[in-house]
Design a protein around this motif. Structure first.
Motif, PDB file in Angstrom:
ATOM      1  N   MET A   1       0.473  -0.922   0.190  1.00 11.21           N
ATOM      2  CA  MET A   1      -0.044  -0.510  -0.181  1.00 11.21           C
ATOM      3  C   MET A   1       0.925   0.946  -0.012  1.00 11.21           C
ATOM      4  N   LYS A   2       0.295   2.250  -0.923  1.00 15.50           N
ATOM      5  CA  LYS A   2       1.648   3.553  -1.261  1.00 15.50           C
ATOM      6  C   LYS A   2       0.687   4.247   0.329  1.00 15.50           C
ATOM      7  N   PHE A   3       1.851   4.945   1.091  1.00 16.93           N
ATOM      8  CA  PHE A   3       2.082   5.286   2.012  1.00 16.93           C
ATOM      9  C   PHE A   3       1.692   6.915   1.588  1.00 16.93           C
ATOM     10  N   VAL A   4       0.903   7.565   2.172  1.00 16.31           N
ATOM     11  CA  VAL A   4      -0.014   8.954   1.996  1.00 16.31           C
ATOM     12  C   VAL A   4       0.175   9.537   3.693  1.00 16.31           C
ATOM     13  N   ASP A   5       0.437  10.600   3.993  1.00 14.25           N
ATOM     14  CA  ASP A   5       0.596  11.330   5.005  1.00 14.25           C
ATOM     15  C   ASP A   5      -0.066  12.750   4.388  1.00 14.25           C
ATOM     16  N   GLU A   6      -0.353  13.412   4.283  1.00 16.35           N
ATOM     17  CA  GLU A   6      -1.345  14.624   3.902  1.00 16.35           C
ATOM     18  C   GLU A   6      -1.752  14.370   2.578  1.00 16.35           C
ATOM     19  N   ALA A   7      -3.357  15.112   3.050  1.00 15.52           N
ATOM     20  CA  ALA A   7      -4.258  15.426   2.086  1.00 15.52           C
ATOM     21  C   ALA A   7      -5.178  16.507   2.116  1.00 15.52           C
ATOM     22  N   VAL A   8      -5.743  17.255   0.619  1.00 13.04           N
ATOM     23  CA  VAL A   8      -6.493  18.028   0.686  1.00 13.04           C
ATOM     24  C   VAL A   8      -7.493  17.543   0.130  1.00 13.04           C
ATOM     25  N   ILE A   9      -8.612  17.548   1.633  1.00 11.40           N
ATOM     26  CA  ILE A   9     -10.248  17.531   0.863  1.00 11.40           C
ATOM     27  C   ILE A   9     -11.153  18.243   1.330  1.00 11.40           C
ATOM     28  N   ASP A  10     -12.362  18.403   0.797  1.00 17.91           N
ATOM     29  CA  ASP A  10     -13.023  19.344   1.062  1.00 17.91           C
ATOM     30  C   ASP A  10     -14.545  18.221   1.281  1.00 17.91           C
ATOM     31  N   ILE A  11     -14.714  19.273   2.508  1.00 21.20           N
ATOM     32  CA  ILE A  11     -16.548  17.918   3.333  1.00 21.20           C
ATOM     33  C   ILE A  11     -16.766  18.712   3.723  1.00 21.20           C
ATOM     34  N   ALA A  12     -18.830  18.751   3.203  1.00 14.58           N
ATOM     35  CA  ALA A  12     -19.792  19.540   3.630  1.00 14.58           C
ATOM     36  C   ALA A  12     -20.800  18.414   4.648  1.00 14.58           C
ATOM     37  N   ALA A  13     -21.794  19.678   5.356  1.00 13.64           N
ATOM     38  CA  ALA A  13     -22.221  18.925   6.243  1.00 13.64           C
ATOM     39  C   ALA A  13     -23.716  19.519   5.508  1.00 13.64           C
ATOM     40  N   GLY A  14     -24.830  18.749   5.570  1.00 16.32           N
ATOM     41  CA  GLY A  14     -26.441  18.639   4.820  1.00 16.32           C
ATOM     42  C   GLY A  14     -26.624  19.599   5.618  1.00 16.32           C
ATOM     43  N   HIS A  15     -27.273  20.335   4.917  1.00 16.24           N
ATOM     44  CA  HIS A  15     -28.550  21.640   4.848  1.00 16.24           C
ATOM     45  C   HIS A  15     -29.448  21.082   5.245  1.00 16.24           C
ATOM     46  N   GLY A  16     -30.176  21.930   6.131  1.00 19.36           N
ATOM     47  CA  GLY A  16     -31.866  21.811   7.030  1.00 19.36           C
ATOM     48  C   GLY A  16     -32.703  21.505   5.367  1.00 19.36           C
ATOM     49  N   GLY A  17     -33.920  21.006   5.594  1.00 16.74           N
ATOM     50  CA  GLY A  17     -34.604  21.422   4.965  1.00 16.74           C
ATOM     51  C   GLY A  17     -36.046  22.612   4.874  1.00 16.74           C
ATOM     52  N   ALA A  18     -36.581  22.584   4.370  1.00 16.83           N
ATOM     53  CA  ALA A  18     -37.557  23.862   4.498  1.00 16.83           C
ATOM     54  C   ALA A  18     -38.352  23.346   4.829  1.00 16.83           C
ATOM     55  N   GLY A  19     -39.049  24.390   6.261  1.00 15.80           N
ATOM     56  CA  GLY A  19     -40.586  24.108   6.065  1.00 15.80           C
ATOM     57  C   GLY A  19     -41.584  23.964   4.911  1.00 15.80           C
ATOM     58  N   CYS A  20     -42.859  23.756   5.783  1.00 19.03           N
ATOM     59  CA  CYS A  20     -44.671  23.501   4.922  1.00 19.03           C
ATOM     60  C   CYS A  20     -45.344  24.315   5.105  1.00 19.03           C
ATOM     61  N   VAL A  21     -45.527  24.715   4.306  1.00 24.85           N
ATOM     62  CA  VAL A  21     -47.550  26.122   4.619  1.00 24.85           C
ATOM     63  C   VAL A  21     -48.034  24.956   4.093  1.00 24.85           C
ATOM     64  N   SER A  22     -49.386  24.587   5.082  1.00 20.89           N
ATOM     65  CA  SER A  22     -50.145  23.325   4.533  1.00 20.89           C
ATOM     66  C   SER A  22     -51.175  23.653   6.046  1.00 20.89           C
ATOM     67  N   PHE A  23     -52.255  23.067   5.252  1.00 22.02           N
ATOM     68  CA  PHE A  23     -53.726  23.494   5.825  1.00 22.02           C
ATOM     69  C   PHE A  23     -54.508  22.308   6.089  1.00 22.02           C
ATOM     70  N   ARG A  24     -55.853  22.171   6.228  1.00 21.54           N
ATOM     71  CA  ARG A  24     -55.749  21.366   7.081  1.00 21.54           C
ATOM     72  C   ARG A  24     -57.295  20.786   6.056  1.00 21.54           C
ATOM     73  N   ARG A  25     -57.533  20.087   5.664  1.00 22.68           N
ATOM     74  CA  ARG A  25     -58.938  20.273   4.148  1.00 22.68           C
ATOM     75  C   ARG A  25     -59.604  18.315   4.649  1.00 22.68           C
ATOM     76  N   GLU A  26     -60.396  18.924   5.089  1.00 21.70           N
ATOM     77  CA  GLU A  26     -61.268  17.340   5.106  1.00 21.70           C
ATOM     78  C   GLU A  26     -62.204  17.854   5.219  1.00 21.70           C
ATOM     79  N   LYS A  27     -64.069  16.619   4.781  1.00 31.16           N
ATOM     80  CA  LYS A  27     -64.792  16.950   4.138  1.00 31.16           C
ATOM     81  C   LYS A  27     -65.646  16.825   5.522  1.00 31.16           C
TER      82      LYS A  27
END
Length: 353
Positions: free
Chosen positions: A1-27
């Motif tokens: 296995m090749k020895f690698v002791d240094e690396a540069v990476i991009d990391i990103a956390a996930g975005h939060g989901g948007a809220g919803c506008v909805s109203f109850r609609r039933e008979k």
């Protein structure tokens, strides 16, 4: 296995989901209230120190790691699902640094240690969240918060008790092969060692320590000459440095001049590394005539103006290795912090029954 002791990476956390506008609609329910759910949290980025990994090769070719985004909220009081976290496994001794700011993010020194590197964004609020006694039909919602993102540099600094320092062909690889279970490449040309080697020296029950061998240094290493400057970081965690000197160089070079060049490059690279305890080890004495050995050793010490410990060895014939290893163990053991285990039989108040 090749020895690698240094690396540069991009990391990103996930975005939060948007809220919803909805109203109850039933008979038969003409004025249903709000039922829009909140968005889900974005996934976070964790790092774990894995003792079974000894190189950063996994991050040489895959350079971007993203956690999942949170799902948006939905009607019928349904909240969005949270995004999955991602776990990046790195070797023990990895240092994570922010490339843009130069600040150290985390240093993983304990096996199985798990650290949160980037936090995922929180989910947005749906209109259900804004319902009050006076605001019966809210139409407000908020978007999800963005997750954190960074470009980081991963640097592996091996964990060793003793580090070997010296010019190419000084006999460092021969020494570590003679006293430990390491089997580095050994040849009669400079720069045989291309990456650090670790060896465990076992002197007896509960008497062991780790030696690190790095590629040889040459004059101008602090400015990028040779290979050793790329791996000097591996000596920063050691407790003791062994300065290996070839007392019988094949090219008739001056050993004193070479030793001074090593010390100068060490000081240029890192003054803290230069200030570490350092012992002088004069190697290849098997190539020096017996009647000339004492004279050559004393002449070297006098010209080098060395006041610290001096050891005379021959790594090839194993002459003088046992006293050197015993002295190293005493030095390493003296610096170890012993934690006394509490005895539960007496770990109680005197007045307790």
């Amino acid at each position: 296995m090749k020895f690698v002791d240094e690396a540069v990476i991009d990391i990103a956390a996930g975005h939060g989901g948007a809220g919803c506008v909805s109203f109850r609609r039933e008979k038969f329910i003409p004025f249903g209230g709000p039922n829009g759910g909140d968005g889900g949290r974005g996934g976070s980025v964790w790092m774990v120190a894995d003792p079974n990994i000894n190189t950063l090769i996994d991050y040489r070719y895959t350079r971007r790691f993203e956690a999942k985004n949170g799902e948006p909220g939905r009607g019928s009081d349904q909240f969005g699902a949270a995004g999955d976290d991602i776990v990046l496994r790195v070797p023990v001794g990895t240092v994570v640094t922010d490339v843009d700011t130069g600040e150290q993010v985390v240093e993983l020194l304990v096996p199985h240690e798990q650290v949160l590197v980037l936090k995922g964004g929180d989910g947005g609020f749906g209109n259900l969240h804004f319902k009050t006694s006076t605001n019966r039909a809210p139409r407000q919602k908020t978007p999800g918060w963005p997750g954190e993102a960074k470009k980081v540099r991963l640097e592996l600094r091996v964990l060793a008790d003793v580090g070997l320092l010296g010019m190419p062909n000084a006999g460092k690889s021969t020494l570590i092969a003679a006293v430990s279970n390491a089997r580095p490449k050994i040849a009669d040309y400079p720069f045989t060692t291309l990456h650090p080697n670790l060896g465990v020296v076992r002197l007896g029950p509960e008497r062991s320590f780790v030696i690190a061998d790095i590629p040889g240094l040459i004059e101008g290493a602090a400015e990028g000459a040779g290979l050793g400057h790329q791996f000097l970081r591996h000596l920063q965690r050691t407790r003791l440095l062994l300065h290996i000197v070839d007392l019988a160089p094949f090219d008739d070079a001056d050993p004193v001049k070479q030793a001074r060049a090593i010390v100068a490059e060490l000081k240029k690279y890192d003054p803290k590394l230069h200030a570490k305890p350092r012992w002088l080890v004069l190697n290849k004495l098997d190539m020096v005539p017996d009647d000339d050995r004492a004279t050559r050793v004393s002449e070297f010490v006098r010209r080098f103006r060395w006041k610290g410990p001096v050891f005379e060895i021959s790594a090839l014939t194993r002459e003088g290795l046992q006293p050197l290893m015993d002295a190293i163990w005493q030095h390493v053991a003296a610096g170890q912090v012993k934690v006394a285990e509490a005895d539960l039989r007496f770990d109680r108040d005197e007045g307790a029954p």
